[in-house]
Scaffold this active site. Structure first.
Site, short mmCIF file in Angstrom:
data_model
loop_
_atom_site.label_atom_id
_atom_site.label_comp_id
_atom_site.label_asym_id
_atom_site.label_seq_id
_atom_site.Cartn_x
_atom_site.Cartn_y
_atom_site.Cartn_z
N HIS A 170 0.83 -1.20 0.00
CA HIS A 170 0.00 0.00 0.00
C HIS A 170 0.87 1.25 0.00
O HIS A 170 1.00 1.94 1.01
CB HIS A 170 -0.96 -0.01 1.19
CG HIS A 170 -2.05 -1.03 1.07
ND1 HIS A 170 -2.02 -2.23 1.76
CD2 HIS A 170 -3.17 -1.06 0.31
CE1 HIS A 170 -3.10 -2.93 1.46
NE2 HIS A 170 -3.81 -2.25 0.57
N ALA A 202 2.76 4.46 -2.90
CA ALA A 202 2.44 5.31 -4.05
C ALA A 202 2.51 4.56 -5.37
O ALA A 202 1.82 4.92 -6.33
CB ALA A 202 3.37 6.52 -4.07
N HIS A 205 1.54 1.46 -5.85
CA HIS A 205 0.22 0.80 -5.97
C HIS A 205 -0.82 1.83 -6.43
O HIS A 205 -1.66 1.53 -7.29
CB HIS A 205 -0.19 0.21 -4.62
CG HIS A 205 -1.64 -0.18 -4.53
ND1 HIS A 205 -2.21 -1.17 -5.31
CD2 HIS A 205 -2.64 0.33 -3.77
CE1 HIS A 205 -3.50 -1.28 -5.03
NE2 HIS A 205 -3.79 -0.37 -4.10
N HIS A 258 -6.96 6.72 -3.33
CA HIS A 258 -7.86 5.76 -2.69
C HIS A 258 -7.25 5.06 -1.47
O HIS A 258 -7.97 4.54 -0.63
CB HIS A 258 -8.31 4.70 -3.70
CG HIS A 258 -7.30 3.64 -3.96
ND1 HIS A 258 -6.16 3.85 -4.73
CD2 HIS A 258 -7.21 2.35 -3.54
CE1 HIS A 258 -5.45 2.75 -4.78
NE2 HIS A 258 -6.05 1.81 -4.06
N ASP A 259 -5.91 5.03 -1.35
CA ASP A 259 -5.26 4.41 -0.19
C ASP A 259 -4.36 5.41 0.55
O ASP A 259 -3.39 5.02 1.20
CB ASP A 259 -4.42 3.20 -0.62
CG ASP A 259 -5.24 1.92 -0.68
OD1 ASP A 259 -6.25 1.84 0.05
OD2 ASP A 259 -4.89 1.01 -1.44
N ASP A 296 -8.60 -1.54 -8.20
CA ASP A 296 -7.94 -1.73 -6.91
C ASP A 296 -7.44 -3.16 -6.72
O ASP A 296 -6.43 -3.38 -6.06
CB ASP A 296 -8.91 -1.35 -5.79
CG ASP A 296 -8.24 -1.29 -4.43
OD1 ASP A 296 -7.01 -1.05 -4.38
OD2 ASP A 296 -8.93 -1.46 -3.40
N GLN A 347 -3.19 -16.30 -2.82
CA GLN A 347 -3.61 -15.78 -4.11
C GLN A 347 -4.71 -16.62 -4.75
O GLN A 347 -5.65 -16.09 -5.33
CB GLN A 347 -2.41 -15.69 -5.05
CG GLN A 347 -1.49 -14.52 -4.74
CD GLN A 347 -2.23 -13.20 -4.77
OE1 GLN A 347 -2.86 -12.84 -5.76
NE2 GLN A 347 -2.14 -12.45 -3.68
#
Length: 494
Positions: A214, A216, A218, A254-255, A364, A415
């Site tokens: 999380h 920049a 991303h 958004h984060d 996202d 995953q």
């Protein structure tokens, strides 16, 4: 500043941590003037470094304390007693911090126009020295390559990691500014380019580069994915310039100020953000408030009518709040219902906004739909962040959150479950809405990546089995000793 404000709107009255007031972050307070005494709350907005505004919820006064970024990044945390746990006051911004190395850097070396790669790796410059401030200049080769990449920013194979290296870690600034210019938003909304640049710099700074996932990069990756979706025929023909502006802003922010731990962790550690937002969309509310704080600080929309600015802030919040993964089924059910009824009308502003929400949700969590080389890197980064949280929980004798125990989980297992239960259902519905080459490409990569992780798990299981078969059999004495110490669950000692 030796002032602590109380939060009577919270379940318990607690002082706001002093370290919070000393750094850039979003903190909301009650609007009750009796809390503040003198000066009047409205006077706070006139002070340098404070912003206040009214809102319709209980957290009506929003104050953003400003300060020097380089100083704030080294600020420790004050010990604040909340119950018996010393870690409750941790500023998670510094969890991954490494001690800075002191050492002189000669003026001659600083003046040299080095490329980013040389600057990073040249032993003559960097051997044993970690500069406090990175050099923000690149040679023409790297600048030229970054510009070439931006010409193909709409490609689903866009490698954000390479672009971030070419821009010296400024991928979010450069990519978002380019997209604003590409859509003509600067001219359409009469944005001041200096204010826009300042806003984007502050946004990038407020992401924690110590976070493995999380961060920049991303945010830049999500913004690039959002641009790909905005180019899809159904959206490009119907979205207004305001929709595009909000979509890009939401993707970039958004984060914002993500602490590197999830909402359940904040709740069970009684973190002040969890109390502030009453355990509901804690991180998403904080990202939104942080974004609004930066918009007001930069005065990016100060030339617009006040009502238009407030409406933009509300819609931005609606988009960012939609990324709350705990509300995934709620949005997916609504999306599926619209598609079943075939009643989505993109001429309707409300329907367009909902599609923007779904596009941001897809952007996202689109990493499993990228080519294997990119998807694998993101998978490893998010798992590293999960496991780091698990290590903190173990250290402080907390129940380890799901997916965060490195002893019982692996990248592949996490995953495969994530793809099966979260990603596939969402992107299958998105393909129903926008049945294009891009949608089929994403689903194709998703299937390939899932098979890739499954194959890796099978190889690991086979290797472990061979190791077990090749291990020497225990001697009778050691076997008896093992049986006497560890018995299968439900067994009885003979």
């Amino acid at each position: 500043m030796e002032v602590c404000y109380q939060l009577p709107v919270l379940p318990l009255d607690r002082p706001v941590p002093k370290h919070v007031l000393s750094r850039r972050g979003a903190i909301s307070f009650s609007s009750s003037s009796s809390l503040f005494g003198a000066p009047d709350p409205r006077q706070l907005s006139q002070r340098r470094g404070a912003i206040s505004y009214d809102s319709s919820d209980q957290t009506a006064l929003y104050i953003r304390m400003l300060g020097d970024v380089r100083v704030r990044s080294r600020v420790g945390f004050e010990t604040e007693r909340r119950g018996s746990h010393p870690y409750l006051s941790i500023d998670f911004r510094i969890l991954h911090s490494q001690p800075e190395s002191a050492g002189p850097v000669s003026a001659r070396k600083i003046r040299r126009l080095l490329s980013f790669q040389r600057y990073l790796h040249s032993s003559r410059v960097c051997r044993g020295v970690t500069p406090q401030n990175p050099l923000h200049f690149l040679d023409h080769d790297y600048t030229g390559q970054a510009k070439c990449m931006l010409e193909k920013v709409g490609s689903w194979n866009f490698d954000i990691f390479i672009f971030d290296r070419l821009t010296n870690g400024n991928s979010l600034i450069n990519l978002t500014f380019h997209l604003f210019n590409h859509y003509g938003l600067i001219e359409l909304f009469q944005l001041d380019m200096v204010k826009l640049r300042r806003f984007l710099v502050m946004v990038q700074e407020d992401y924690h580069r110590q976070n493995p996932y999380h961060n920049a990069v991303h945010a830049a990756d999500v913004t690039q994915a959002m641009y790909c979706y905005l180019q899809e025929p159904k959206l490009s023909k119907s979205l207004t310039s305001c929709d595009i502006l909000l979509g890009l802003l939401a993707a970039a922010t958004h984060d914002l100020d993500h602490p590197g731990v999830n909402q359940p962790f904040l709740i069970k550690t009684n973190h002040y953000l969890a109390a502030l937002y009453q355990n509901t969309s804690v991180l998403e509310n904080h990202h939104w408030r942080s974004a609004v704080g930066l918009l007001r600080e930069s005065r990016l929309f100060s030339h617009l009518p006040a009502e238009d600015g407030l409406n933009m802030e509300r819609q931005l919040g609606s988009l960012i709040l939609a990324t709350d993964i705990s509300r995934q089924n709620e949005y997916l059910s609504k999306f599926r219902e619209h598609l079943d009824k075939e009643d989505l009308l993109l001429g309707n502003a409300g329907h367009r906004h909902f599609i923007l929400q779904m596009a941001l949700k897809c952007a996202d969590i689109c990493n499993p739909c990228r080519p294997w080389e990119l998807s694998k890197q993101w998978s490893e980064k998010v798992t590293e962040e999960f496991f780091h949280q698990g290590d903190i929980e173990k250290k402080h004798k907390l129940e380890v959150s799901p997916l965060c125990d490195s002893q019982t989980n692996s990248v592949g297992k996490i995953q495969i479950d994530f793809m099966t239960y979260v990603v596939e259902p969402l992107f299958a519905e998105w393909a129903r809405f926008s049945d294009t080459r891009l949608s089929q490409t994403m689903l194709g990569y998703l299937g390939l990546n899932k098979a890739g992780w499954s194959g890796m798990l099978q190889e690991q299981a086979g290797a472990a089995e061979e190791t077990d078969l090749g291990a020497p059999s225990p001697t009778p004495s050691s076997a008896e000793e093992t049986d006497s110490k560890v018995l299968p669950q439900g067994s009885k000692e003979s």
